[in-house]
Design an enzyme around this catalytic site. Sequence first.
Site, PDB file in Angstrom:
ATOM      1  N   ASP A  21       0.853  -1.244   0.071  1.00  0.00           N
ATOM      2  CA  ASP A  21       0.009  -0.120   0.051  1.00  0.00           C
ATOM      3  C   ASP A  21       0.693   1.161   0.017  1.00  0.00           C
ATOM      4  O   ASP A  21       1.821   1.319   0.647  1.00  0.00           O
ATOM      5  CB  ASP A  21      -0.753  -0.151   1.392  1.00  0.00           C
ATOM      6  N   HIS A  38       2.382   3.185  -8.912  1.00  0.00           N
ATOM      7  CA  HIS A  38       2.294   1.860  -9.226  1.00  0.00           C
ATOM      8  C   HIS A  38       3.495   1.291  -9.877  1.00  0.00           C
ATOM      9  O   HIS A  38       4.016   0.172  -9.512  1.00  0.00           O
ATOM     10  CB  HIS A  38       1.076   1.436 -10.053  1.00  0.00           C
ATOM     11  N   LEU A 132      11.211 -20.316  -4.985  1.00  0.00           N
ATOM     12  CA  LEU A 132      10.392 -19.666  -4.505  1.00  0.00           C
ATOM     13  C   LEU A 132       8.996 -19.626  -5.128  1.00  0.00           C
ATOM     14  O   LEU A 132       8.816 -19.693  -6.178  1.00  0.00           O
ATOM     15  CB  LEU A 132      10.619 -17.938  -4.337  1.00  0.00           C
TER      16      LEU A 132
END
Length: 253
Positions: A21, A38, A132
Amino acid sequence: MSEVQHNTAAGLPQHIAVVMDGNGRWANQRHMPRVAGHKAGVNATRRIVENCAKKNIKVLTIFAFSSENWRRPETEVSSIMALFVSTIGAEVKKLHNKNVCIRFIGDRSRFSQKLQKSINDAEQLTMHNTGLRLNIAANYGGRNDIVHACKLLINDVAQNKITFDEITEDLLGSYVSLNDVPAPDLFIRTGGEQRISNFLIWQLAYTELYFVDTLWPDFLDEDFEQALSWFTGRQRRFGKTGQQVIEQQMSGN
Ligand code: FPP
């Protein structure tokens, strides 16, 4: 998921979930359009993925777009969508070379055909990778995840695959997203808000929650280290007393 599976071998979390955020505020502070925030957020995302891979953290789940984010101005939504397509295009091969296994959770049917194809191709390409596991929540909502799980479960009851009496927390949990990985040990939310915002609400039941004011694009390697060191200082009790946990650790169980 049993307690033993929740335990963290070297004190590090096995699974980290992140609400990224603060992109919009980061851009506002610089008098830039929100999409610039963004874009800067993508760099922070790349950093955390690399850091998790380096530390052998098994699973990272990031909240890229919530089912509520469609309510944003149309121009912002479409620039986020374009950013997803370009980011997936630019990053997936590199992630594949790093042995990262990419999965998306959420309802992808509302995305453009082009984005759906990028998502499917990314999953196909990386599905056998053993490094991962990167879960990207896109058009995801936690309540909807549970509703969807209930529908699947009810369908299996209707088809006599399971009985009403067999329904347990573990069984319902096997129908929600991410049922093939341990629940998150650590939840990180940047940007100063202290909310879950309908992220993995089922899966976060016992997760340690870490909130930090830093805006997502400013979340650097040292901020990640700080979150990890905060986590390693937590005592995870899963309903037991602190004394029981210490005894359990001393006996090696
Ligand atoms: C929240 O910040 C951020 C988002 C809704 C988008 C996050 C997306 C990325 C970082 C791109 C990741 C890309 C891929 C392909 C995984 P906000 O806009 O709510 O910030 P604000 O609270 O300051 O307004």
